[in-house]
Design an enzyme around this catalytic site. Structure first.
Site, PDB file in Angstrom:
ATOM      1  N   GLU A  31      48.839  47.143  25.468  1.00 48.45           N
ATOM      2  CA  GLU A  31      49.269  47.608  26.788  1.00 48.45           C
ATOM      3  C   GLU A  31      50.358  46.718  27.352  1.00 48.45           C
ATOM      4  O   GLU A  31      50.632  45.635  26.849  1.00 48.45           O
ATOM      5  CB  GLU A  31      48.077  47.791  27.746  1.00 48.45           C
ATOM      6  CG  GLU A  31      47.320  46.568  28.106  1.00 48.45           C
ATOM      7  CD  GLU A  31      46.020  46.872  28.911  1.00 48.45           C
ATOM      8  OE1 GLU A  31      45.439  47.972  28.800  1.00 48.45           O
ATOM      9  OE2 GLU A  31      45.598  45.983  29.638  1.00 48.45           O
TER      10      GLU A  31
ATOM     11  N   LEU B  43      51.430  42.547  32.342  1.00 51.87           N
ATOM     12  CA  LEU B  43      51.912  42.392  33.718  1.00 51.87           C
ATOM     13  C   LEU B  43      52.099  40.904  33.986  1.00 51.87           C
ATOM     14  O   LEU B  43      51.214  40.105  33.687  1.00 51.87           O
ATOM     15  CB  LEU B  43      50.907  43.002  34.694  1.00 51.87           C
ATOM     16  CG  LEU B  43      50.628  44.491  34.439  1.00 51.87           C
ATOM     17  CD1 LEU B  43      49.413  44.968  35.206  1.00 51.87           C
ATOM     18  CD2 LEU B  43      51.837  45.330  34.833  1.00 51.87           C
TER      19      LEU B  43
ATOM     20  N   LYS C 150      36.277  49.072  25.337  1.00 55.92           N
ATOM     21  CA  LYS C 150      37.409  49.110  26.280  1.00 55.92           C
ATOM     22  C   LYS C 150      38.337  50.301  26.077  1.00 55.92           C
ATOM     23  O   LYS C 150      38.922  50.798  27.032  1.00 55.92           O
ATOM     24  CB  LYS C 150      38.189  47.817  26.181  1.00 55.92           C
ATOM     25  CG  LYS C 150      37.342  46.665  26.653  1.00 55.92           C
ATOM     26  CD  LYS C 150      38.214  45.518  26.988  1.00 55.92           C
ATOM     27  CE  LYS C 150      37.376  44.523  27.717  1.00 55.92           C
ATOM     28  NZ  LYS C 150      38.193  43.549  28.386  1.00 55.92           N
TER      29      LYS C 150
ATOM     30  N   ARG D 107      27.257  46.393  36.205  1.00 53.75           N
ATOM     31  CA  ARG D 107      26.167  45.523  36.679  1.00 53.75           C
ATOM     32  C   ARG D 107      26.567  44.899  38.001  1.00 53.75           C
ATOM     33  O   ARG D 107      27.678  45.086  38.474  1.00 53.75           O
ATOM     34  CB  ARG D 107      25.948  44.407  35.653  1.00 53.75           C
ATOM     35  CG  ARG D 107      27.269  43.670  35.397  1.00 53.75           C
ATOM     36  CD  ARG D 107      27.122  42.378  34.656  1.00 53.75           C
ATOM     37  NE  ARG D 107      28.397  41.929  34.126  1.00 53.75           N
ATOM     38  CZ  ARG D 107      29.302  41.234  34.789  1.00 53.75           C
ATOM     39  NH1 ARG D 107      29.101  40.900  36.044  1.00 53.75           N
ATOM     40  NH2 ARG D 107      30.436  40.872  34.221  1.00 53.75           N
TER      41      ARG D 107
ATOM     42  N   ASN E 164      32.734  46.869  34.969  1.00 54.25           N
ATOM     43  CA  ASN E 164      31.491  46.157  34.701  1.00 54.25           C
ATOM     44  C   ASN E 164      30.335  46.962  35.277  1.00 54.25           C
ATOM     45  O   ASN E 164      30.360  47.337  36.447  1.00 54.25           O
ATOM     46  CB  ASN E 164      31.526  44.757  35.321  1.00 54.25           C
ATOM     47  CG  ASN E 164      32.550  43.878  34.626  1.00 54.25           C
ATOM     48  OD1 ASN E 164      32.671  43.910  33.406  1.00 54.25           O
ATOM     49  ND2 ASN E 164      33.307  43.130  35.387  1.00 54.25           N
TER      50      ASN E 164
HETATM   51  P1  ADP Z   1      37.720  40.413  29.388  1.00 58.39           P
HETATM   52  O1  ADP Z   1      36.685  41.499  29.359  1.00 58.39           O
HETATM   53  O2  ADP Z   1      37.843  39.701  28.064  1.00 58.39           O
HETATM   54  O3  ADP Z   1      37.555  39.485  30.543  1.00 58.39           O
HETATM   55  P2  ADP Z   1      39.858  41.920  30.753  1.00 58.39           P
HETATM   56  O4  ADP Z   1      40.435  43.182  30.259  1.00 58.39           O
HETATM   57  O5  ADP Z   1      38.942  41.988  31.931  1.00 58.39           O
HETATM   58  O6  ADP Z   1      39.140  41.158  29.537  1.00 58.39           O
HETATM   59  O7  ADP Z   1      41.030  40.911  31.084  1.00 58.39           O
HETATM   60  C1  ADP Z   1      40.770  39.578  31.456  1.00 58.39           C
HETATM   61  C2  ADP Z   1      41.989  38.945  32.075  1.00 58.39           C
HETATM   62  O8  ADP Z   1      43.095  38.971  31.132  1.00 58.39           O
HETATM   63  C3  ADP Z   1      42.527  39.638  33.319  1.00 58.39           C
HETATM   64  O9  ADP Z   1      41.831  39.238  34.499  1.00 58.39           O
HETATM   65  C4  ADP Z   1      43.963  39.164  33.283  1.00 58.39           C
HETATM   66  O10 ADP Z   1      44.007  37.814  33.734  1.00 58.39           O
HETATM   67  C5  ADP Z   1      44.324  39.192  31.812  1.00 58.39           C
HETATM   68  N1  ADP Z   1      44.898  40.497  31.398  1.00 58.39           N
HETATM   69  C6  ADP Z   1      44.241  41.547  30.834  1.00 58.39           C
HETATM   70  N2  ADP Z   1      45.077  42.602  30.624  1.00 58.39           N
HETATM   71  C7  ADP Z   1      46.297  42.211  31.063  1.00 58.39           C
HETATM   72  C8  ADP Z   1      47.594  42.851  31.155  1.00 58.39           C
HETATM   73  N3  ADP Z   1      47.807  44.105  30.737  1.00 58.39           N
HETATM   74  N4  ADP Z   1      48.608  42.129  31.692  1.00 58.39           N
HETATM   75  C9  ADP Z   1      48.424  40.862  32.130  1.00 58.39           C
HETATM   76  N5  ADP Z   1      47.248  40.206  32.067  1.00 58.39           N
HETATM   77  C10 ADP Z   1      46.193  40.852  31.546  1.00 58.39           C
END
Ligand code: ADP
Length: 447
Positions: free
Chosen positions: A200, A203, A116, A291, A289
């Site tokens: 980070e 939000l 990531k 895929r 992603n």
């Molecule tokens: P994973 O690969 O574990 O699914 P992601 O980075 O895609 O991780 O994040 C999964 C979920 O976590 C997002 O859809 C959101 O709901 C929450 N999330 C991730 N980063 C943030 C952020 N900076 N602020 C608020 N929610 C977050």
């Protein structure tokens, strides 16, 4: 074009890929565990090879067995579906070394996006807006405090090797930061064998909006619009729509254009999804992603384009069948993921489906690998089907969805169908007024 494709997956997605192969006149081979001998994809494929016992690591994740199945059957390409080996760079490399085409991007592109921190750095370099935060891994508490003070609280600590929502911790104040950092690190170390974490801005009320992209591997990139996947439980998507009720055509083409250019610059090949959080009119990249996604049918519904055909064309060197200007968005589509789970507690409910009746009529698509009399094995994820509904606009789509849910009958096991029957009548859902926390709050109220 390929002569024979081996499908390295199971369930509805194996069937989905098999259908595309049949349409293109390509022979199919499926692999399966001993638990899946009666599965629909095994019945419908031209050839099948049993590759091991029920546990995934001994069958669907067993690279040696899958490569051996390719050699025995003479398959010249592998479609990995989603999950299992679909984002495994080593698998893509091994297939390449055996002169078998992996229907997906290069091992190197999978590797970049699977890390990531590296993914975020790459996204930023390619001009994609990212969430404000640390530049790379956080080495100690002092650095975490400095970055958090700079971007402002609340902040979220995330695992670089993360996936499935694990290894993420929120800190609302400086006092929470030390514990959040330590827990995220130890969770990440235990789950992924890599305790690198980054920080980070957290939000508070974002939507999850993702852009479907395709690269032809020769420097051309296109986007197929976005999907709104904000209705989630424990970071798992439950309901997805295209287009997003929150975006207008101008925002769609702006973010889509940024993503398509980035994919072209990267020299990416095949299907990809660039995921964003969206708040106050701004997009913030979270991950890519590499895929096909579970929710790809909503994009197919509004564009009329078969994304699996495109994946196969691109992987075989035939390029994309469409240019950006050929991709038009018509109407609205919603997908409900139907799981064999209790609709309130979400406890898995494996067992025998005594009766399975799917809805039909204009604008209805059901992607499912199950049938009446099918016994759901307890070893895999609980998705038993997807209901995808299309209408000329969101109102018509919702009316049709309500009707389709009423027609859907699954007896013998518990499913999440009752949850969708509740959701379709909810005023916030009707208005498209929800963020990523909406569903959890709704479930907590027990309405
Ligand atoms: P994973 O690969 O574990 O699914 P992601 O980075 O895609 O991780 O994040 C999964 C979920 O976590 C997002 O859809 C959101 O709901 C929450 N999330 C991730 N980063 C943030 C952020 N900076 N602020 C608020 N929610 C977050």
């Amino acid at each position: 074009m390929f002569q024979k494709i081996l499908i390295a997956n199971r369930g509805e997605i194996a069937l989905r890929v098999l259908r595309a192969c049949k349409e293109l006149g390509i022979q199919t081979v499926v692999v399966h565990s001993t638990a899946d001998s009666d599965a629909m994809h095994v019945r419908l494929a031209d050839e099948s090879v049993c590759i091991g016992p029920p546990p995934s690591r001994e069958s669907y994740l067993n690279i040696h067995q899958i490569v051996a199945a390719c050699e025995i059957t003479g398959a010249d390409a592998v479609h990995p579906g989603y999950g299992f080996l679909s984002e495994n760079a080593k698998f893509a490399d091994i297939l390449a070394a055996h002169n078998i085409t992996f229907i997906g991007p290069s091992g190197d592109h999978i590797r970049i996006m699977g890390d990531k921190i590296e993914a975020k750095r790459t996204a930023k370099r390619l001009g994609i807006p990212v969430v404000p935060g640390s530049d790379g891994a956080i080495s100690d508490e002092k650095e975490a405090k400095r970055v958090a003070a700079e971007i402002g609280y609340p902040v979220i600590i995330k695992a670089s090797a993360g996936g499935g929502g694990r290894g993420m911790k929120v800190a609302h104040t400086e006092a929470d930061l030390e514990v959040a950092l330590q827990t995220a690190k130890s969770e990440a170390g235990a789950a992924f064998g890599d305790d690198a974490v980054y920080i980070e801005k957290y939000l508070e009320k974002p939507r999850h909006i993702e852009v479907q992209v395709f690269g032809d591997g020769a420097g051309r990139g296109v986007h197929f619009g976005e999907r709104d996947c904000s209705l989630q439980r424990r970071h798992q998507k439950v309901w997805e729509e295209a287009n997003s009720p929150a975006l207008n055509a101008e925002e769609r083409s702006r973010i889509g254009g940024i993503c398509a250019t980035a994919i072209a610059d990267l020299g990416y090949s095949g299907a990809g999804t660039i995921e964003f959080l969206y708040e106050n009119g701004e997009f913030y990249f979270i991950e890519m992603n590499t895929r096909l996604q579970v929710e790809h049918p909503v994009t197919e519904a509004i564009t009329g384009i078969d994304l699996v055909h495109e994946q196969i064309r691109v992987a075989s060197g035939g390029g994309l069948s469409v240019r950006q200007e050929d991709i038009k968005f018509n109407g609205h589509a919603i997908e409900c993921r139907i799981n064999a789970e209790d609709p309130r507690t979400f406890t898995p409910s494996p067992g025998t489906i005594t009766h399975f009746h799917t809805p039909g009529g204009l604008g209805i698509r059901v992607d499912s690998g199950v049938y009446s009399g099918y016994k759901i094995p307890p070893y895999y994820d609980s998705l038993i089907g997807k209901l995808i509904v299309h209408g000329r606009n969101r109102v018509e789509c919702m009316m049709r969805l309500r009707r389709a849910l009423d027609e859907f009958v699954v007896d013998g096991i518990k499913t999440t169908l009752p949850l969708f029957r509740d959701l379709v009548g909810n005023p916030d859902i009707a208005n498209g007024d929800y963020d990523i926390h909406w569903l959890e709050k709704y479930l907590a109220k027990g309405e």
